[in-house]
Design an enzyme around this catalytic site. Structure first.
Site, PDB file in Angstrom:
ATOM      1  N   HIS A   1      -4.889 -25.398 -25.369  1.00 54.34           N
ATOM      2  CA  HIS A   1      -4.200 -26.661 -25.085  1.00 54.34           C
ATOM      3  C   HIS A   1      -2.906 -26.813 -25.883  1.00 54.34           C
ATOM      4  CE1 HIS A   1      -4.185 -30.174 -22.716  1.00 54.34           C
ATOM      5  NE2 HIS A   1      -5.476 -30.452 -22.751  1.00 54.34           N
TER       6      HIS A   1
ATOM      7  N   ASP B   1      -1.263 -27.340 -20.282  1.00 55.85           N
ATOM      8  CA  ASP B   1      -1.836 -28.644 -19.977  1.00 55.85           C
ATOM      9  C   ASP B   1      -2.607 -28.572 -18.661  1.00 55.85           C
ATOM     10  OD1 ASP B   1      -0.765 -29.941 -22.262  1.00 55.85           O
ATOM     11  OD2 ASP B   1       1.182 -30.033 -21.269  1.00 55.85           O
TER      12      ASP B   1
END
Length: 436
Positions: free
Chosen positions: A406, A410
């Site tokens: 992350h 995204d």
């Protein structure tokens, strides 16, 4: 006489250390250039370290089982005769190498130097190294010395103040030998000890020693989970047309080509095509920047009974389904016959794992560090599905499960990437897709 150093090589793009699993030479042995000196094991591959010189083994700085950082000295070789090309710089280098090669642990004033493995174990277990007597060359403290202390329970612990002072004074012996002492990140979680839990062994229990390759795999997986904030997403794919097409081709293909046309080859091709359209996924975290890789090199997970290897299909986007199927077959054979080379493991930018081969229908993979994502291709199963016309039909369905870093990716871009993979697979058929 000139003394030359042999250092721990980098046996993979993200490999930072290696373990000497077995020395193939002894002190005093004559070796020629390119002769194998030692077997080295990393989390990615087992390989032999060749000699860069012709000469006599002067000292084995590391021992069997020692883990050293890339660039650290593992042994020294004495080269006979003088060479006109040897300059004053090389002579100075020789003097330094002789000093360093005496031991990985040397003393300069009050500052002791230790190998990364020794430092790591001592810091994680609160061991005061000044109270430890080393059994290595020149009194060097080895990894085995510390493990023996931990096992015995007689750990010479240092106070927090003394230990902090020691760590502040420790200097690395090479550019790669950074000391993992105090993190600069205030919110970082405290380091956990690696000492083994006290598990009672009852009658009939079997104790299985942890092999070097299993330790290497564990270390790499732990690093990935600690450094990369994992997120997870899944998409469902109707693979009915793909299954029909592959089953129509497989027997004739095997007869003609000599290897299997697997479902996995279709999935790898679809992923490679989607990566070309979504290059953000083909990226790596590099601290102050993100590296978006130009080449699309697909790592594939291949398991043996006791280990997992991740060879790489280079430039997968440029290969046909047949070409990918051939490479999958060849790499799997190399893994299972012990012929996988270090170059077969290098350069991967994205990993596809065929978890469906053993019946899994949903799983969450650990990212293959330092890549940004891994895709798990699950088992193709027949299920009743509500079609667009409201009717129920039995279809061949498969789940694609994606773990992502992350920091780099995204949900939006990963969702669009998976939608594209799904679209490619669902439109695979005899009329639209060529395997050549």
């Amino acid at each position: 006489m000139v003394i030359e150093q042999i250092k721990m090589p980098q046996l993979g793009e993200s490999v930072t250390e290696g373990t000497i699993s077995k020395w193939l030479v002894s002190v005093g042995d004559k070796v020629n250039k390119y002769d194998p000196l030692a077997e080295v094991m990393t989390d990615k591959v087992n390989a032999e370290v060749p000699s860069s010189f012709t000469g006599t083994i002067k000292e084995l700085v590391a021992e069997d089982g020692d883990t050293l950082a890339v660039g650290e000295i593992i042994c020294t070789i004495e080269i006979e005769g003088s060479n006109a090309e040897k300059t004053e710089v090389s002579e100075q280098k020789t003097e330094v190498s002789e000093t360093v090669a005496v031991a990985q642990q040397t003393v300069q004033g009050n500052k002791a130097r230790y190998s990364p493995a020794v430092l790591k174990i001592s810091q994680e277990n609160g061991i005061d190294l000044s109270q430890v007597t080393g059994t290595g060359a020149g009194g060097r403290i080895t990894r085995k010395d510390l493990l023996k202390l931990i096992e015995s329970g007689n750990i010479p612990a240092a106070s927090a103040r003394v230990e902090a002072t020691k760590q502040a004074e420790v200097q690395p012996t090479t550019a790669q030998e950074t000391v993992p002492a105090v993190s600069a990140q205030p919110a970082a979680a405290p380091k956990q000890t690696v000492s083994a839990p006290n598990i009672p062994v009852a009658a009939g229990d079997i104790e299985i020693p942890v092999t070097g390759i299993r330790k290497a795999i564990a270390a790499n997986m732990l690093r990935s989970k600690h450094e990369a904030p994992h997120a997870w997403t899944m998409i469902e794919v109707d693979a009915t047309n793909l299954v029909e097409y592959r089953n129509f081709l497989k027997d004739e293909f095997k007869k003609k080509e000599g290897f299997n046309l697997t479902f996995f080859a279709f999935f790898v091709k679809a992923v490679a095509q989607a990566l070309k359209e979504f290059p953000q996924i083909n990226s790596m975290w590099a601290g102050d920047k993100i590296i978006q890789k130009k080449d699309i090199n697909i790592s594939i997970a291949v398991a043996t009974d006791d280990a997992l290897y991740v060879p790489v299909i280079k430039h997968a986007d440029e290969k046909t389904i047949k070409g990918i199927a051939r490479e999958i077959s060849e790499l799997a054979v190399k893994v299972r016959t012990g012929k996988l080379r270090s170059e077969d493991m290098q350069g991967g930018t994205f990993t596809v794992n065929n978890t469906g081969s053993f019946g899994s229908v949903q799983s969450m993979g650990i990212i293959n560090y330092p890549q940004a994502a891994i895709l798990q291709v699950e088992s193709i199963v027949k299920r009743p599905v509500v079609m667009n016309n409201g009717m129920i039909a039995v279809r061949d369905m498969v789940n694609l499960c994606m773990s992502l870093d992350h920091r780099v990716l995204d949900g939006l871009v990963c969702g669009r990437f998976l939608q594209r993979v799904k679209e490619i697979l669902e439109n695979t058929s005899k009329s639209t897709t060529s395997i050549y």
